[in-house]
Design a protein around this motif. Structure first.
Motif, PDB file in Angstrom:
ATOM      1  N   ASP A  71      -5.576  22.795 -26.304  1.00  0.00           N
ATOM      2  CA  ASP A  71      -5.972  22.958 -24.811  1.00  0.00           C
ATOM      3  C   ASP A  71      -4.984  24.318 -24.624  1.00  0.00           C
ATOM      4  O   ASP A  71      -5.526  25.215 -23.642  1.00  0.00           O
ATOM      5  CB  ASP A  71      -5.016  21.839 -23.893  1.00  0.00           C
ATOM      6  CG  ASP A  71      -6.175  20.714 -23.824  1.00  0.00           C
ATOM      7  OD1 ASP A  71      -7.057  20.736 -24.640  1.00  0.00           O
ATOM      8  OD2 ASP A  71      -5.637  19.799 -23.530  1.00  0.00           O
ATOM      9  N   ASP A  72      -3.916  24.566 -24.966  1.00  0.00           N
ATOM     10  CA  ASP A  72      -3.217  25.600 -24.764  1.00  0.00           C
ATOM     11  C   ASP A  72      -3.887  27.203 -25.009  1.00  0.00           C
ATOM     12  O   ASP A  72      -3.732  28.017 -24.438  1.00  0.00           O
ATOM     13  CB  ASP A  72      -1.649  25.810 -25.519  1.00  0.00           C
ATOM     14  CG  ASP A  72      -0.743  24.870 -24.756  1.00  0.00           C
ATOM     15  OD1 ASP A  72      -1.245  24.423 -23.688  1.00  0.00           O
ATOM     16  OD2 ASP A  72       0.225  24.421 -25.355  1.00  0.00           O
ATOM     17  N   ARG A 101     -10.950  15.095 -24.348  1.00  0.00           N
ATOM     18  CA  ARG A 101      -9.899  14.392 -23.825  1.00  0.00           C
ATOM     19  C   ARG A 101      -9.287  15.344 -22.918  1.00  0.00           C
ATOM     20  O   ARG A 101      -9.191  16.710 -23.140  1.00  0.00           O
ATOM     21  CB  ARG A 101      -8.729  13.823 -24.795  1.00  0.00           C
ATOM     22  CG  ARG A 101      -8.067  12.709 -24.342  1.00  0.00           C
ATOM     23  CD  ARG A 101      -7.342  11.980 -25.338  1.00  0.00           C
ATOM     24  NE  ARG A 101      -8.111  11.552 -26.345  1.00  0.00           N
ATOM     25  CZ  ARG A 101      -7.960  11.353 -27.832  1.00  0.00           C
ATOM     26  NH1 ARG A 101      -6.846  11.848 -28.124  1.00  0.00           N
ATOM     27  NH2 ARG A 101      -8.595  10.551 -28.458  1.00  0.00           N
ATOM     28  N   GLY A 102      -8.663  15.083 -21.637  1.00  0.00           N
ATOM     29  CA  GLY A 102      -8.026  16.323 -20.972  1.00  0.00           C
ATOM     30  C   GLY A 102      -9.052  17.166 -20.296  1.00  0.00           C
ATOM     31  O   GLY A 102      -8.435  18.014 -19.657  1.00  0.00           O
ATOM     32  N   GLU A 104     -10.273  16.844 -17.343  1.00  0.00           N
ATOM     33  CA  GLU A 104      -9.851  17.147 -15.892  1.00  0.00           C
ATOM     34  C   GLU A 104      -8.496  18.013 -15.845  1.00  0.00           C
ATOM     35  O   GLU A 104      -8.489  19.048 -15.058  1.00  0.00           O
ATOM     36  CB  GLU A 104      -9.318  15.624 -15.204  1.00  0.00           C
ATOM     37  CG  GLU A 104     -10.693  14.752 -14.964  1.00  0.00           C
ATOM     38  CD  GLU A 104     -11.103  14.184 -16.337  1.00  0.00           C
ATOM     39  OE1 GLU A 104     -10.729  14.305 -17.525  1.00  0.00           O
ATOM     40  OE2 GLU A 104     -11.908  13.040 -16.059  1.00  0.00           O
ATOM     41  N   ASP A 105      -7.579  18.232 -16.654  1.00  0.00           N
ATOM     42  CA  ASP A 105      -6.478  18.830 -16.843  1.00  0.00           C
ATOM     43  C   ASP A 105      -7.267  20.332 -17.052  1.00  0.00           C
ATOM     44  O   ASP A 105      -6.427  21.301 -16.623  1.00  0.00           O
ATOM     45  CB  ASP A 105      -5.421  18.421 -17.884  1.00  0.00           C
ATOM     46  CG  ASP A 105      -4.883  17.172 -17.435  1.00  0.00           C
ATOM     47  OD1 ASP A 105      -4.932  16.856 -16.327  1.00  0.00           O
ATOM     48  OD2 ASP A 105      -4.444  16.421 -18.294  1.00  0.00           O
ATOM     49  N   ILE A 106      -7.967  20.474 -18.050  1.00  0.00           N
ATOM     50  CA  ILE A 106      -8.563  21.819 -18.430  1.00  0.00           C
ATOM     51  C   ILE A 106      -9.105  22.527 -17.079  1.00  0.00           C
ATOM     52  O   ILE A 106      -8.919  23.460 -16.582  1.00  0.00           O
ATOM     53  CB  ILE A 106      -9.498  22.059 -19.392  1.00  0.00           C
ATOM     54  CG1 ILE A 106      -8.880  21.463 -20.769  1.00  0.00           C
ATOM     55  CG2 ILE A 106     -10.009  23.101 -19.488  1.00  0.00           C
ATOM     56  CD1 ILE A 106      -9.731  21.179 -21.898  1.00  0.00           C
ATOM     57  N   ALA A 108      -8.444  21.573 -13.841  1.00  0.00           N
ATOM     58  CA  ALA A 108      -7.560  21.815 -12.976  1.00  0.00           C
ATOM     59  C   ALA A 108      -6.737  23.251 -13.293  1.00  0.00           C
ATOM     60  O   ALA A 108      -6.517  23.954 -12.458  1.00  0.00           O
ATOM     61  CB  ALA A 108      -6.670  20.461 -12.770  1.00  0.00           C
ATOM     62  N   ALA A 109      -6.429  23.427 -14.386  1.00  0.00           N
ATOM     63  CA  ALA A 109      -5.556  24.611 -15.001  1.00  0.00           C
ATOM     64  C   ALA A 109      -6.466  25.845 -14.593  1.00  0.00           C
ATOM     65  O   ALA A 109      -6.068  26.900 -13.997  1.00  0.00           O
ATOM     66  CB  ALA A 109      -5.262  24.692 -16.373  1.00  0.00           C
ATOM     67  N   ARG A 112      -6.590  26.880 -11.165  1.00  0.00           N
ATOM     68  CA  ARG A 112      -5.266  27.513 -10.384  1.00  0.00           C
ATOM     69  C   ARG A 112      -5.240  28.874 -10.722  1.00  0.00           C
ATOM     70  O   ARG A 112      -4.493  29.811 -10.291  1.00  0.00           O
ATOM     71  CB  ARG A 112      -4.271  26.965 -10.847  1.00  0.00           C
ATOM     72  CG  ARG A 112      -3.806  25.489 -10.391  1.00  0.00           C
ATOM     73  CD  ARG A 112      -2.380  25.024 -10.713  1.00  0.00           C
ATOM     74  NE  ARG A 112      -2.120  24.533 -12.310  1.00  0.00           N
ATOM     75  CZ  ARG A 112      -2.548  23.640 -12.692  1.00  0.00           C
ATOM     76  NH1 ARG A 112      -3.009  22.432 -12.245  1.00  0.00           N
ATOM     77  NH2 ARG A 112      -2.254  23.180 -14.108  1.00  0.00           N
ATOM     78  N   ARG A 131     -15.705   9.398 -13.992  1.00  0.00           N
ATOM     79  CA  ARG A 131     -14.800  10.402 -13.697  1.00  0.00           C
ATOM     80  C   ARG A 131     -14.994  11.374 -12.678  1.00  0.00           C
ATOM     81  O   ARG A 131     -14.358  12.539 -12.484  1.00  0.00           O
ATOM     82  CB  ARG A 131     -14.766  11.163 -15.083  1.00  0.00           C
ATOM     83  CG  ARG A 131     -14.202  10.079 -16.058  1.00  0.00           C
ATOM     84  CD  ARG A 131     -14.153  10.473 -17.469  1.00  0.00           C
ATOM     85  NE  ARG A 131     -13.787  11.909 -17.746  1.00  0.00           N
ATOM     86  CZ  ARG A 131     -13.648  12.391 -19.047  1.00  0.00           C
ATOM     87  NH1 ARG A 131     -14.432  11.915 -19.907  1.00  0.00           N
ATOM     88  NH2 ARG A 131     -12.975  13.545 -18.993  1.00  0.00           N
ATOM     89  N   ALA A 138     -10.160  17.672  -9.438  1.00  0.00           N
ATOM     90  CA  ALA A 138      -9.436  18.702 -10.224  1.00  0.00           C
ATOM     91  C   ALA A 138      -9.926  20.406  -9.932  1.00  0.00           C
ATOM     92  O   ALA A 138      -9.522  21.067 -10.159  1.00  0.00           O
ATOM     93  CB  ALA A 138      -9.613  18.265 -11.858  1.00  0.00           C
TER      94      ALA A 138
END
Ligand code: SAM
Ligand code: SF4
Length: 354
Positions: A71-72, A101-102, A104-106, A108-109, A112, A131, A138
């Motif tokens: 992800d990073d 996986r993740g 939604e976080d990807i 959301a980031a 931003r 979802r 997100a």
């Protein structure tokens, strides 16, 4: 420096001297005056369906976890694309992106980032029911859901999985979550759903979805594509005209690969993406990032640039920027499917991101 050459045909573009003909601009320009502002990101090559025009029933070899961008790593590349290279649109795809996986976080980031890119998803819809709200929350703006048929038995034949009801539930949930517009992608397969264009359009118009038909392309993992079997854009339009009046939509097409038609005088529309028989490469504004960190200038490119290797050897952002710019500068004028010497990329659609 990492080893960037492999039998896949990677460019070591950042290692070459810069082409003096390239204008001094940060944007992802190419020799034909196009500017790539739309980044397609494959999050995984895995899938829970086995669509017959995309994958074989069995025997797919998936990327290993260590091959995939973390992800990073992914977010570092997305940030460079948006803040340094003029990318304005992100589309997450795969394989099946809901399997990442993740996700939604990807999303959301990505939401931003400044300037805020538009964010969309291309999905088969399985799991979307649970979802859609979180994805909309997100920052997901829009989505495309792939749906080739409204018949359960045909769906099972095409995708080799009995999951039509999950896709339909996902579509409903996406609408309820406020995701708009919802686009439907349909591929017609001769002898299975090639008689369903009219029914799919009636369904989409009734639900307020924007339907686009896509010609089958030579990107299947099993390399079974046959030009003579493909349902062409012309056939699709003729078939729709048995039930609807279609007039060309005169709005500016922009970079859309779809030819748009007004249905029965509008406002309903239908799109037809004739990649093979009506290519629109001259309007292309896309750049692509695979799940394992390769940049591709085209779905049909036979070379790619290994940004993962650069990331993992500690390259700074400027080096990555140059490698990405050089890759896009080298973009070919067209996909070449209709050229006698065309040869299919070794990487299938599911590992590039459709
Ligand atoms: N799994 C997701 C889905 O199906 O929407 C995203 C990836 S899929 C590769 C993206 C799109 O490519 C889908 O709409 C699918 O129908 C389309 N597709 C896959 N293989 C294709 C092919 N050989 N020719 C044309 N379209 C294809
Ligand atoms: Fe999976 Fe999409 Fe390929 Fe179908 S088209 S097998 S849903 S990646």
């Amino acid at each position: 420096m990492p080893q960037l050459s492999s039998t896949l045909g990677h460019h070591g573009a950042h290692e070459a001297a810069p082409d003096p003909a390239r204008p001094n601009t940060p944007a992802l320009v190419d020799r034909f005056g196009r500017v790539a502002t739309d980044l397609r990101i494959s999050l995984t090559d895995r899938c829970n369906l086995r669509c017959m025009y995309c994958m074989p029933a069995e025997g797919m070899k998936w990327m290993q976890a260590a091959q995939l961008l973390s992800d990073d790593e992914l977010l570092r590349l997305i940030t460079i694309a948006v803040t340094r290279l003029g990318v304005r649109e992100l589309r997450f795809t795969g394989g099946e992106p809901l399997l990442r996986r993740g996700l939604e976080d990807i999303v959301a980031a990505s939401a931003r980032l400044v300037p805020r890119p538009s964010i969309s998803l291309t999905t088969n819809g399985i799991g979307l029911e649970r979802r859609a709200i979180a994805l909309a929350g997100a920052g997901l703006d829009r989505l495309n859901v792939s749906l080739d048929t409204l018949h359960r038995d045909r769906f099972t034949s095409i995708t080799r999985r009995d999951r039509l009801s999950d896709v339909l539930a996902g579509l409903e949930a996406a609408g309820a979550a406020g995701l708009s517009p919802i686009k439907i992608n349909s591929v017609l397969v001769r002898g299975i759903n090639s008689d369903e264009a009219v029914a799919l359009l009636r369904f989409a118009l009734g639900k307020g979805y924007q339907l686009r038909f896509i010609e089958q392309m030579p990107l299947d993992a099993q390399r079974a594509w046959d030009r003579n079997e493909m349902v062409t854009a012309e056939e699709i339009v003729s078939s729709l005209r048995t039930a609807f009046a279609l007039e060309p939509d005169t709005r500016d097409r922009g970079a859309s690969p779809a030819e748009s038609w007004l249905v029965d005088g509008g406002p309903g529309r239908v799109g037809v993406i004739g990649t093979v028989t009506r290519p629109f490469c001259i309007g292309c504004d896309r750049t692509r990032l695979t799940g394992d960190g390769q940049i591709r200038s085209c779905l049909f490119a036979t070379t790619e640039t290994d940004l993962r290797a650069l990331l993992r050897c500690g390259a700074d952002d400027d080096t990555i920027v140059r490698a990405w710019q050089d890759t896009m500068w080298a973009k070919a004028a067209g996909h070449g499917i209709n050229d006698p010497g065309f040869f299919q990329s070794r990487r299938p659609m599911s590992a590039i991101g459709g």
